[in-house]
Design a protein around this motif. Structure first.
Motif, PDB file in Angstrom:
ATOM      1  N   PHE A  22      54.870  37.295  32.980  1.00  0.00           N
ATOM      2  CA  PHE A  22      54.318  36.591  33.883  1.00  0.00           C
ATOM      3  C   PHE A  22      54.942  35.573  34.106  1.00  0.00           C
ATOM      4  CE2 PHE A  22      50.678  38.646  32.983  1.00  0.00           C
ATOM      5  CZ  PHE A  22      50.009  39.193  34.152  1.00  0.00           C
ATOM      6  N   HIS A  23      55.731  35.497  35.181  1.00  0.00           N
ATOM      7  CA  HIS A  23      57.030  34.731  35.912  1.00  0.00           C
ATOM      8  C   HIS A  23      58.200  34.116  34.919  1.00  0.00           C
ATOM      9  CE1 HIS A  23      54.761  31.671  33.862  1.00  0.00           C
ATOM     10  NE2 HIS A  23      53.722  31.576  34.288  1.00  0.00           N
ATOM     11  N   GLY A  24      58.297  35.531  33.812  1.00  0.00           N
ATOM     12  CA  GLY A  24      59.602  35.562  33.081  1.00  0.00           C
ATOM     13  C   GLY A  24      61.303  35.556  33.760  1.00  0.00           C
ATOM     14  N   GLY A  25      61.496  34.862  33.139  1.00  0.00           N
ATOM     15  CA  GLY A  25      62.529  34.541  33.136  1.00  0.00           C
ATOM     16  C   GLY A  25      64.027  35.860  32.640  1.00  0.00           C
ATOM     17  N   GLY A  54      55.779  29.392  37.085  1.00  0.00           N
ATOM     18  CA  GLY A  54      54.729  28.514  36.401  1.00  0.00           C
ATOM     19  C   GLY A  54      53.254  28.623  36.804  1.00  0.00           C
ATOM     20  N   PHE A  55      53.681  29.569  37.673  1.00  0.00           N
ATOM     21  CA  PHE A  55      51.917  29.816  38.489  1.00  0.00           C
ATOM     22  C   PHE A  55      50.653  30.536  37.424  1.00  0.00           C
ATOM     23  CE2 PHE A  55      53.799  34.347  38.919  1.00  0.00           C
ATOM     24  CZ  PHE A  55      52.941  35.481  38.583  1.00  0.00           C
ATOM     25  N   ALA A  56      50.764  30.820  36.123  1.00  0.00           N
ATOM     26  CA  ALA A  56      49.763  31.728  35.017  1.00  0.00           C
ATOM     27  C   ALA A  56      49.259  30.506  34.405  1.00  0.00           C
ATOM     28  CB  ALA A  56      50.064  32.511  34.863  1.00  0.00           C
ATOM     29  N   VAL A  57      50.209  29.765  34.494  1.00  0.00           N
ATOM     30  CA  VAL A  57      49.886  28.426  33.321  1.00  0.00           C
ATOM     31  C   VAL A  57      49.272  27.148  33.290  1.00  0.00           C
ATOM     32  CG1 VAL A  57      50.710  26.884  31.349  1.00  0.00           C
ATOM     33  CG2 VAL A  57      51.862  29.522  31.720  1.00  0.00           C
ATOM     34  N   PRO A  58      48.187  26.527  33.360  1.00  0.00           N
ATOM     35  CA  PRO A  58      47.745  25.783  34.364  1.00  0.00           C
ATOM     36  C   PRO A  58      48.057  24.180  34.184  1.00  0.00           C
ATOM     37  CG  PRO A  58      45.430  27.501  33.015  1.00  0.00           C
ATOM     38  CD  PRO A  58      47.248  27.742  32.705  1.00  0.00           C
ATOM     39  N   ASP A  59      49.266  23.806  32.698  1.00  0.00           N
ATOM     40  CA  ASP A  59      49.542  22.573  32.693  1.00  0.00           C
ATOM     41  C   ASP A  59      50.728  22.172  33.280  1.00  0.00           C
ATOM     42  OD1 ASP A  59      50.974  23.816  31.032  1.00  0.00           O
ATOM     43  OD2 ASP A  59      50.545  22.023  28.796  1.00  0.00           O
ATOM     44  N   HIS A  80      51.375  25.667  38.727  1.00  0.00           N
ATOM     45  CA  HIS A  80      49.934  25.967  38.974  1.00  0.00           C
ATOM     46  C   HIS A  80      49.587  26.457  39.919  1.00  0.00           C
ATOM     47  CE1 HIS A  80      45.925  27.162  37.731  1.00  0.00           C
ATOM     48  NE2 HIS A  80      46.050  28.180  37.226  1.00  0.00           N
ATOM     49  N   ASP A  81      49.558  27.718  40.331  1.00  0.00           N
ATOM     50  CA  ASP A  81      48.416  29.150  41.371  1.00  0.00           C
ATOM     51  C   ASP A  81      47.189  28.755  40.899  1.00  0.00           C
ATOM     52  OD1 ASP A  81      48.047  30.315  43.387  1.00  0.00           O
ATOM     53  OD2 ASP A  81      49.795  29.355  44.361  1.00  0.00           O
ATOM     54  N   PRO A  82      46.486  28.263  41.763  1.00  0.00           N
ATOM     55  CA  PRO A  82      45.032  29.024  41.075  1.00  0.00           C
ATOM     56  C   PRO A  82      44.915  30.818  41.371  1.00  0.00           C
ATOM     57  CG  PRO A  82      44.307  26.622  41.335  1.00  0.00           C
ATOM     58  CD  PRO A  82      45.695  27.194  41.537  1.00  0.00           C
ATOM     59  N   ALA A  83      44.932  30.829  42.730  1.00  0.00           N
ATOM     60  CA  ALA A  83      44.455  31.937  42.786  1.00  0.00           C
ATOM     61  C   ALA A  83      45.886  33.051  42.504  1.00  0.00           C
ATOM     62  CB  ALA A  83      45.133  32.322  44.650  1.00  0.00           C
ATOM     63  N   ALA A  84      47.134  32.702  42.255  1.00  0.00           N
ATOM     64  CA  ALA A  84      47.980  33.779  41.552  1.00  0.00           C
ATOM     65  C   ALA A  84      47.534  34.009  39.948  1.00  0.00           C
ATOM     66  CB  ALA A  84      49.416  33.240  41.531  1.00  0.00           C
ATOM     67  N   ARG A 108      44.694  35.900  40.005  1.00  0.00           N
ATOM     68  CA  ARG A 108      45.156  37.598  39.805  1.00  0.00           C
ATOM     69  C   ARG A 108      46.529  37.985  39.256  1.00  0.00           C
ATOM     70  NH1 ARG A 108      50.043  39.036  44.433  1.00  0.00           N
ATOM     71  NH2 ARG A 108      50.839  41.162  43.723  1.00  0.00           N
ATOM     72  N   HIS A 109      46.117  37.202  37.731  1.00  0.00           N
ATOM     73  CA  HIS A 109      47.384  37.604  36.715  1.00  0.00           C
ATOM     74  C   HIS A 109      46.218  38.027  35.781  1.00  0.00           C
ATOM     75  CE1 HIS A 109      47.135  34.312  33.201  1.00  0.00           C
ATOM     76  NE2 HIS A 109      47.763  35.279  32.643  1.00  0.00           N
TER      77      HIS A 109
END
Length: 246
Positions: A150-153, A215-220, A224-228, A231-232
């Motif tokens: 998830f949002h890997g680079g 960074g959408f899936a990591v709360p800190d 961070h994007d709650p909807a994404a 979804r993850h």
């Protein structure tokens, strides 16, 4: 659900980690959770708790264990503070692909010795951990049956001999990659290169782009994007329910 502090023996030393187990009597499939560049911290321990709540034994390792007791990072300021960014990047650059694959083998051996684990193992990773997840799957194809990023680079860098896409021919896991929108660490050419490598190798996979920032899936993370994020979690639940045997 329970959380246990553990020590994982590796060829390069002892790696601290946490083991998160669901509240069930029988052994369950396991998941190795590879954190982002900020390393293992409470945000990821909470994520591991949630994943355990789905019925999996989750191992969260301190991937920077070779550096001893490093001071934790604040994700709010680490990329805006030059000194902190330099300190973070020194840790990131200190991990080679060879080290990551070797560590993944040690993590798999540790899980194989746990009575809570039924045998099958998946991986998931975030930012830096996304590449770690795919390297683990390519380095240990007979032992990992599902791998997510998830949002890997830097998953498919053309001129990098250690780029994860170069192990596509070895991967036997089902792969799910969720990219961030307009992510300079995983631009369109890498998206296409990874898709082509996995397709050419006959790997069952899904690659998609979420309408959210890196960074959408990591709360800190500030991005961070709650909807994404939700979804993850749905994607992870679907991947593991179909690819990790009970």
């Amino acid at each position: 659900m329970s959380r246990l502090e553990v020590t994982i023996p590796t060829p390069d030393g002892e790696c601290a980690g946490t083991l998160h187990t669901p509240d069930v009597a029988e052994a369950r499939p396991a998941v190795i959770l590879f954190p982002d560049a900020g390393g293992a911290r409470e945000t990821f321990r909470v994520m591991a708790d949630r994943l355990a709540g789905l019925g999996y034994v989750v191992l969260l390792p301190d991937v920077y264990y070779r550096h001893g007791g490093y001071e934790p990072f604040s994700m709010d300021t680490v990329f805006s503070d030059d000194g902190e960014r330099a300190r973070l990047m020194s840790l990131v650059r200190g991990l080679t692909a060879e080290m990551k694959i070797r560590d993944a083998g040690a993590f798999l051996d540790f899980l194989a010795g746990r009575p809570e684990v039924s045998g099958t193992v998946g991986t998931t990773g975030y930012c830096m951990g996304g590449g770690y997840s795919l390297l683990a799957a390519g380095g240990h194809p007979e032992r990992i049956t599902a791998a997510a990023s998830f949002h890997g680079g830097n998953l498919a860098v053309a001129d990098d001999p250690d780029s994860p896409h170069r192990l596509a021919d070895h991967i036997r896991a089902t792969v799910h990659v969720a990219a961030a929108q307009d992510d300079s660490a995983f631009p369109a050419d890498q998206f296409e290169r990874l898709d082509q490598a996995l397709t050419g190798a006959g790997v069952a996979h899904t690659i998609e782009t979420y309408p959210a920032a890196h960074g959408f899936a990591v709360p800190d993370n500030p991005t961070h994007d709650p909807a994404a994020d939700e979804r993850h979690w749905r994607a992870l639940a679907e991947l593991y329910s179909s690819s990790l045997a009970r």
